[in-house]
Design a protein around this motif. Structure first.
Motif, PDB file in Angstrom:
ATOM      1  N   ALA A  31      41.659  42.608  30.918  1.00 22.94           N
ATOM      2  CA  ALA A  31      40.404  43.123  31.819  1.00 22.94           C
ATOM      3  C   ALA A  31      39.323  43.371  30.792  1.00 22.94           C
ATOM      4  O   ALA A  31      39.609  44.405  29.966  1.00 22.94           O
ATOM      5  CB  ALA A  31      41.039  44.336  32.681  1.00 22.94           C
ATOM      6  N   GLN A  32      38.229  43.039  31.161  1.00 23.25           N
ATOM      7  CA  GLN A  32      37.086  43.295  30.513  1.00 23.25           C
ATOM      8  C   GLN A  32      36.480  45.057  31.162  1.00 23.25           C
ATOM      9  O   GLN A  32      36.054  44.605  32.337  1.00 23.25           O
ATOM     10  CB  GLN A  32      35.912  42.400  30.545  1.00 23.25           C
ATOM     11  CG  GLN A  32      36.402  40.867  30.098  1.00 23.25           C
ATOM     12  CD  GLN A  32      37.090  41.193  28.440  1.00 23.25           C
ATOM     13  OE1 GLN A  32      36.024  41.180  27.680  1.00 23.25           O
ATOM     14  NE2 GLN A  32      38.270  40.921  28.402  1.00 23.25           N
ATOM     15  N   THR A  40      39.070  35.787  37.355  1.00 27.79           N
ATOM     16  CA  THR A  40      38.628  37.129  38.136  1.00 27.79           C
ATOM     17  C   THR A  40      39.808  37.620  38.787  1.00 27.79           C
ATOM     18  O   THR A  40      40.504  36.922  39.551  1.00 27.79           O
ATOM     19  CB  THR A  40      37.390  37.384  38.813  1.00 27.79           C
ATOM     20  OG1 THR A  40      37.528  36.262  39.801  1.00 27.79           O
ATOM     21  CG2 THR A  40      36.242  36.958  37.726  1.00 27.79           C
ATOM     22  N   GLU A  54      38.843  31.984  31.536  1.00 23.49           N
ATOM     23  CA  GLU A  54      38.150  33.281  32.296  1.00 23.49           C
ATOM     24  C   GLU A  54      38.312  33.054  33.682  1.00 23.49           C
ATOM     25  O   GLU A  54      38.268  32.324  34.484  1.00 23.49           O
ATOM     26  CB  GLU A  54      36.585  33.154  31.986  1.00 23.49           C
ATOM     27  CG  GLU A  54      35.828  34.463  32.188  1.00 23.49           C
ATOM     28  CD  GLU A  54      34.294  34.269  32.087  1.00 23.49           C
ATOM     29  OE1 GLU A  54      33.579  34.669  32.807  1.00 23.49           O
ATOM     30  OE2 GLU A  54      34.183  34.192  30.708  1.00 23.49           O
ATOM     31  N   LYS A  97      39.872  37.998  30.565  1.00 21.02           N
ATOM     32  CA  LYS A  97      39.488  36.890  29.326  1.00 21.02           C
ATOM     33  C   LYS A  97      40.924  36.798  28.259  1.00 21.02           C
ATOM     34  O   LYS A  97      41.434  38.014  28.354  1.00 21.02           O
ATOM     35  CB  LYS A  97      38.334  37.112  28.612  1.00 21.02           C
ATOM     36  CG  LYS A  97      37.136  36.789  29.406  1.00 21.02           C
ATOM     37  CD  LYS A  97      35.752  37.341  28.702  1.00 21.02           C
ATOM     38  CE  LYS A  97      35.605  36.782  27.416  1.00 21.02           C
ATOM     39  NZ  LYS A  97      34.319  37.180  26.702  1.00 21.02           N
ATOM     40  N   ASP A 134      39.767  40.618  41.878  1.00 18.30           N
ATOM     41  CA  ASP A 134      39.004  41.740  42.645  1.00 18.30           C
ATOM     42  C   ASP A 134      37.616  42.142  41.971  1.00 18.30           C
ATOM     43  O   ASP A 134      36.980  43.093  41.736  1.00 18.30           O
ATOM     44  CB  ASP A 134      39.751  43.167  42.800  1.00 18.30           C
ATOM     45  CG  ASP A 134      41.109  42.883  43.702  1.00 18.30           C
ATOM     46  OD1 ASP A 134      40.915  41.964  44.517  1.00 18.30           O
ATOM     47  OD2 ASP A 134      42.021  43.792  43.342  1.00 18.30           O
ATOM     48  N   GLY A 135      37.037  40.974  41.425  1.00 15.75           N
ATOM     49  CA  GLY A 135      35.593  40.971  40.713  1.00 15.75           C
ATOM     50  C   GLY A 135      35.777  41.370  39.157  1.00 15.75           C
ATOM     51  O   GLY A 135      34.621  41.390  38.725  1.00 15.75           O
ATOM     52  N   VAL A 136      37.077  41.699  39.005  1.00 16.48           N
ATOM     53  CA  VAL A 136      37.087  42.264  37.622  1.00 16.48           C
ATOM     54  C   VAL A 136      37.238  40.949  36.558  1.00 16.48           C
ATOM     55  O   VAL A 136      38.241  40.113  36.951  1.00 16.48           O
ATOM     56  CB  VAL A 136      37.991  43.243  37.099  1.00 16.48           C
ATOM     57  CG1 VAL A 136      38.412  43.587  35.752  1.00 16.48           C
ATOM     58  CG2 VAL A 136      37.712  44.424  37.950  1.00 16.48           C
ATOM     59  N   VAL A 137      36.630  40.830  35.580  1.00 17.43           N
ATOM     60  CA  VAL A 137      36.772  39.445  34.511  1.00 17.43           C
ATOM     61  C   VAL A 137      37.909  39.740  33.641  1.00 17.43           C
ATOM     62  O   VAL A 137      37.987  40.908  33.320  1.00 17.43           O
ATOM     63  CB  VAL A 137      35.471  39.216  33.938  1.00 17.43           C
ATOM     64  CG1 VAL A 137      35.813  38.321  32.802  1.00 17.43           C
ATOM     65  CG2 VAL A 137      34.238  38.883  34.714  1.00 17.43           C
ATOM     66  N   ILE A 182      44.354  35.130  41.989  1.00 21.92           N
ATOM     67  CA  ILE A 182      43.353  35.310  40.656  1.00 21.92           C
ATOM     68  C   ILE A 182      42.627  33.973  40.951  1.00 21.92           C
ATOM     69  O   ILE A 182      42.928  32.923  41.337  1.00 21.92           O
ATOM     70  CB  ILE A 182      44.369  35.090  39.770  1.00 21.92           C
ATOM     71  CG1 ILE A 182      45.260  36.435  39.456  1.00 21.92           C
ATOM     72  CG2 ILE A 182      43.646  35.062  38.277  1.00 21.92           C
ATOM     73  CD1 ILE A 182      46.425  36.216  38.617  1.00 21.92           C
ATOM     74  N   GLU A 183      41.085  34.129  40.599  1.00 22.24           N
ATOM     75  CA  GLU A 183      40.255  33.116  40.456  1.00 22.24           C
ATOM     76  C   GLU A 183      39.696  32.810  39.346  1.00 22.24           C
ATOM     77  O   GLU A 183      39.842  33.722  38.285  1.00 22.24           O
ATOM     78  CB  GLU A 183      39.114  33.387  41.590  1.00 22.24           C
ATOM     79  CG  GLU A 183      39.619  33.752  43.046  1.00 22.24           C
ATOM     80  CD  GLU A 183      38.349  34.195  43.703  1.00 22.24           C
ATOM     81  OE1 GLU A 183      37.352  34.461  43.423  1.00 22.24           O
ATOM     82  OE2 GLU A 183      38.405  34.017  45.264  1.00 22.24           O
ATOM     83  N   GLY A 184      39.219  31.715  38.990  1.00 26.34           N
ATOM     84  CA  GLY A 184      38.725  31.456  37.636  1.00 26.34           C
ATOM     85  C   GLY A 184      38.892  29.855  37.392  1.00 26.34           C
ATOM     86  O   GLY A 184      39.377  28.996  37.879  1.00 26.34           O
TER      87      GLY A 184
END
Length: 1016
Positions: free
Chosen positions: A958-959, A991, A989, A998, A993-996, A981-983
């Motif tokens: 998590a960034q 996300t 990369e 990497k 819940d809106g958290v990136v 999980i999206e990306g």
């Protein structure tokens, strides 16, 4: 004997411990109950401004009125007078890259004149952090203030705390960035606080800082009028209890006791009986049956089959088995039962153990060989993009090419009393004038330039650069080594016998004083063949019981440094054939044999189990290798003199220890012992003594399964209080790991990968290369800075952490800065292996690369964008019959598909195995492999909800926008964690819940490696 002398890095779980003040000053592992790795610097000011920690961040005193004077309480202290404009300047690099900062000191004020600054640290007079003992800007009381861009940002005030003139007071300031607070402590009690302090230390400090004690950075303020003693900098936020302990022990003259308590921590605690992750759905756990030989503890599988409700397809269940400290349970035939635990549940799976007698378990022979670095080249990926492998390689190789070899030879010439050539500059950090480990970086440098030479066939100018560097380094070291034990003129006095080395001129005993004024340079008395960056005293002192520390009566791992030098010389010999490099190694091998062959076994056991002083790196590996190169049996005998008998075999009778599968390394200093295990395996290769193989194999299994963090690192503990130690009890990472000072020492992972590679040459278990892939991608590749070859020492895995990088210009080395030179100049070394009979090729890693298999006249090109693609292609150029063995990683649970020349192969590819394609290959044959990635969790064994997220082999982190004390909470779908999980898999990369999220190897800001995961 004071208990402090026994306060080494091992599990100390009972009773009270005395902490000796003098011992603490001398750089021992524990100081007032705080681990050494938490300390940045310590200035006693009892006669000089030296840093008494191992980091050598020495200060300088300015001004005519500064003087040392006798003091009733502390012996000798530093006096600063305001009218004399005297002050102390600390090395600006001391606070670079730190997350938090604690400052502790004793001060005796002679004046409370407004405007005095106890200290002032910062970038410049507009952005800095200072303490004013008598108020500032019309405000009364003791104050700590942070100024940014010329404006007051945060202030902590202790208005009601009166400080008496002429009396010693203990002051401490804690900048706790994760807690967003600045705390003031006077005489062990918190008296002031600033809260909601939303900032990073990087806003205050850069790579060039002004760090003053006794004056302000601004020019118009009053200088300090006071006496100063014991000024300390810590990189961790000290607690009130720790600060109180520092004060209490100092007031007792260093002779007080500090009760051993549970490690302090602010990590969230969870109910022990609450099932987490997949264990929430667990309905049953299988019992198992295993067999073992008399005397050998059984190897119990860490994962067993479980059953789950609601149609959940959970993973195998992690079982926490007891870990005996001896083999008493298996000393006779029969059966017994072992009961395990499953974290957060009442399940207690049973293991029925049958102990049988008969022929001892066999050990494997070496079946594989590595390819030379010149036989494998790294390529751009399938999309024509540079890979992280090439990126990191080029950072190191291009910077190495610019280094001046004379800088790495500086301390060798210094030790032998020789003049320095024009332009030569000494290295810093652990290679500076008075550092007892100096010369260690030179050994790493020798290896790195040898590997760089072998790897730079793509650039002949670069290759010539490294060839010249190798020749020059060896020539100078050879000339120095030939001087040892030889008279300076014909018939002159000298001592050629290594066992007859006398103390230095004018001295009656040996010491480790290597200061400009104290170093001995009488090389003619050092014994034939001796070579090091310091005189032979430290080796002799270790034999006589010297401990680790900074005093002239103490030492710092003399054989550790020697191992690096010898390994580097042999690396140069093997890539270039430089006979002088081998002669130097042989000469020092003979010197060591002469001395150690006279040392009693009990003394050797004591030496090799002395914390850090007895750290010998891989001397056993180096000597066994020298035996193989020279065919001189005495070098194998030397290798065995470095046996860590206590850890390997339990005792001189070889009754238990790792050879019998007893965990004998819990709580020990990790990187002191991992190289010793590699040495055991190297001795096995040459001696074929099976117990050495068992030592290595048993260690690896335990380290990987019971001590490993998700990035592949195995070191770092709150208990014992040292970021460089194994945890006190196996499989208790949450209870005893996650050190506040960081963990996962990068060079420990370097050595684990080296051990893993060498074990695989004997036993082709896929789990070995699965681990290699994990540690390589998620620690070694992740340890290098974004824009330079600066690299990590410790990597913190606590929530909201940030990596700390150092040594961008290769001018000052810690241990991890040294191994980084090696790691990043040999990144291609384990992609492919070959069988000894040249009839099989192993493809271990999926990395864009080209193999030139000369003895088969075969070239294999691997074209892939892995890990940003889940497929790879092997193109065969040439023809011949051989087995092509493809690693099927454990994480390939969605399948592993193979096509040869477009035709699908009807094969069953089991995750965690090697798939073999046997055929007579033709020129132009193409093998296409697809291995669909999927998300999976890697939980902490004793606290399952704290887990890391992986996509295939790649750790996703998590960034984080800021530091934090709590684990980031995420909720994932229990049937398919990828649903939430999206990306884009092509960029890795994602996300949640809106958290990136990497890859860790592409993360340079704040991040969270571990998450608090709930499955629904």
């Amino acid at each position: 004997m004071r208990l402090a002398k026994l306060f080494i890095c091992t599990f100390l779980g009972f009773g009270a411990l005395g902490l000796n003040g003098l011992q603490a000053q001398n750089g021992n592992q524990i100081l007032d109950g705080i681990g050494e790795t938490g300390m940045i610097a310590r200035y006693i000011f009892n006669g000089d401004a030296k840093d008494w920690s191992r980091n050598n961040l020495h200060a300088r005193i300015y001004g005519p009125s500064a003087k040392f004077e006798d003091d009733e309480k502390f012996g000798k202290v530093l006096s600063l007078a305001a009218d004399g404009k005297s002050y102390i300047a600390i090395s600006g690099e001391a606070v670079e890259g730190e997350e938090s900062l604690s400052i502790s000191t004793w001060v005796n004020f002679r004046s409370m004149q407004t405007g005095q600054h106890l200290f002032d640290f910062g970038k410049d007079d507009r952005t800095h952090f200072f303490v004013a003992p008598s108020g500032i800007q019309g405000k009364e009381g003791y104050q700590a203030q942070i100024v940014k861009d010329g404006k007051e940002q945060f202030t902590a005030v202790a208005a009601s705390s009166k400080i008496e003139l002429g009396e010693w007071v203990h002051l401490a300031i804690v900048l706790d960035i994760p807690s967003k607070s600045m705390n003031i402590f006077i005489n062990g009690e918190q008296v002031g606080k600033a809260e909601n302090m939303d900032m990073e230390l990087a806003e205050l400090f850069t790579h060039e800082n002004l760090l003053y004690i006794g004056r302000s950075i601004t020019s118009n303020n009053t200088y300090l009028d006071a006496k100063i003693h014991d000024f300390r900098l810590y990189r961790i936020p000290l607690s009130e209890r720790q600060i109180g302990r520092i004060r209490y022990i100092a007031l007792r003259g260093g002779e007080g006791t500090a009760r051993r308590e549970r490690p302090e921590d602010n990590l969230p605690k969870f109910e022990a009986g609450t099932p987490q992750l997949y264990n929430t759905y667990l309905t049953g756990v299988s019992n198992i049956e295993v067999e073992t030989e008399v005397g050998h503890l059984p190897r119990l599988p860490r994962y067993v089959q479980g059953t789950y409700r609601n149609g959940i397809k959970g993973p195998e269940v992690r079982v926490l088995w007891p870990s005996p400290t001896d083999n008493a349970e298996v000393l006779q035939t029969g059966t017994y039962e072992v009961t395990g635990q499953v974290a957060g549940t009442d399940f207690q799976p049973k293991a029925k153990v049958t102990v049988r007698t008969g022929k001892e378990m066999g050990t494997p022979s070496r079946k594989l060989e590595v390819f030379g670095l010149d036989e494998v080249s790294l390529d751009a990926d399938a999309n024509g993009q540079q890979t992280k492998f090439i990126e990191n390689r080029d950072k190191f190789i291009n910077t190495l090419a610019q280094t001046n070899p004379d800088n790495f030879l500086y301390m060798f010439r210094n030790a032998f009393g020789q003049e320095q050539p024009e332009g030569a500059k000494p290295l810093g950090v652990w290679d500076s004038q008075e550092t007892k480990l100096r010369g260690h970086a030179t050994g790493h440098y020798l290896t790195a330039i040898a590997q760089a030479y072998a790897s730079t066939g793509y650039d002949k100018d670069l290759q010539a650069n490294f060839a010249n560097k190798m020749d020059y380094m060896v020539e100078v070291l050879y000339q120095l080594s030939q001087m040892s034990g030889q008279p300076t003129k014909v018939g002159g006095e000298h001592v050629a016998d290594p066992t007859a080395v006398p103390p230095g001129p004018g001295k009656s005993t040996f010491d480790s004083d290597i200061s400009e004024n104290g170093i001995r340079t009488d090389y003619w008395n050092w014994g034939k063949g001796f070579i090091s960056a310091y005189p032979p005293d430290q080796f002799i002192m270790l034999e006589n019981g010297a401990t680790y520390g900074t005093q002239p009566t103490q030492v710092w791992g003399p054989y550790y440094t020697l191992h690096k030098i010898l390994a580097g010389l042999m690396d140069i010999y093997e890539v270039s054939g430089n006979a002088k490099a081998l002669e130097i190694a042989k000469g020092m091998g003979d010197w060591v044999y002469a001395r150690l062959s006279q040392v009693p076994t009990d003394t050797l056991i004591s030496m090799w189990n002395t914390y850090i002083a007895g750290e010998f790196g891989g001397m056993n590996e180096a000597m066994a290798r020298l035996d193989r190169i020279t065919d001189e049996p005495r070098y194998l005998k030397v290798a065995q003199l470095f046996d860590n008998i206590k850890m390997f075999f339990g005792d001189a009778g070889h009754s238990h220890g790792l050879a019998k599968n007893v965990d004998s390394f819990r709580g020990l200093h990790a990187n002191q012992h991992i190289p010793q295990i590699m040495g055991a395996l190297e001795i096995y290769r040459d001696s074929e003594s099976p117990e050495y193989y068992r030592v290595a194999d048993n260690f690896w299994y335990k380290a990987k399964n019971d001590y490993m963090y998700s990035i592949g690192g195995v070191a770092g503990a709150r208990n014992p209080t040292n970021a460089e130690c194994f945890i006190a009890q196996p499989a208790t990472l949450y209870e005893n790991g996650f050190s506040a000072g960081g963990q996962n020492e990068t060079c420990a992972t370097y050595n684990m990968l080296k051990l893993t590679k060498n074990l695989f040459l004997f036993d082709q278990r896929t789990e070995l290369m699965d681990y290699y892939e994990r540690g390589l991608y998620n620690h070694i590749l992740a340890s290098v800075a974004e824009d330079s070859p600066a690299n990590t020492y410790h990597i913190s895995l606590r929530p909201g952490s940030a990596k700390r990088f150092g040594n961008a210009d290769m001018s000052g080395f810690t241990c991890c800065n040294g191994t980084a030179l090696e790691s990043s100049t040999k990144l291609q070394n384990s992609i492919y292996f070959k069988s000894l009979d040249a009839n099989a090729l192993y493809v271990n890693l999926y990395v864009p690369s080209t193999l030139n298999w000369e003895e088969k006249n075969i070239i294999v090109e691997q074209k892939t964008a892995f890990p940003k693609a889940d497929e790879t292609q092997l193109i065969i150029k040439g023809k011949g019959k051989f087995d092509l063995n493809l690693r099927v990683p454990q994480w390939t649970t969605k399948g592993f598909y193979v096509r040869v020349n477009g035709k699908e192969e009807k094969v069953v590819a089991q995750p965690g195995s090697y798939l073999t394609l046997s055929r007579k290959w033709k020129d132009g044959d193409i093998v296409d492999i697809q291995m669909p990635f999927q998300f999976h969790l890697e939980p902490v064994m004793d606290q399952q909800n704290i887990a890391s997220l992986f996509y295939g082999p790649i750790l996703l982190v998590a960034q984080e926008p800021e530091s934090r004390n709590d684990w980031r909470k995420v909720t994932l779908d229990a049937n398919d964690i990828g649903k939430t999980i999206e990306g884009d898999p092509k960029t890795l990369e994602f996300t949640i819940d809106g958290v990136v999220f990497k890859p860790f190897y592409e993360t340079y800001g704040r991040h969270s490696v571990y998450l608090d995961v709930t499955l629904k």
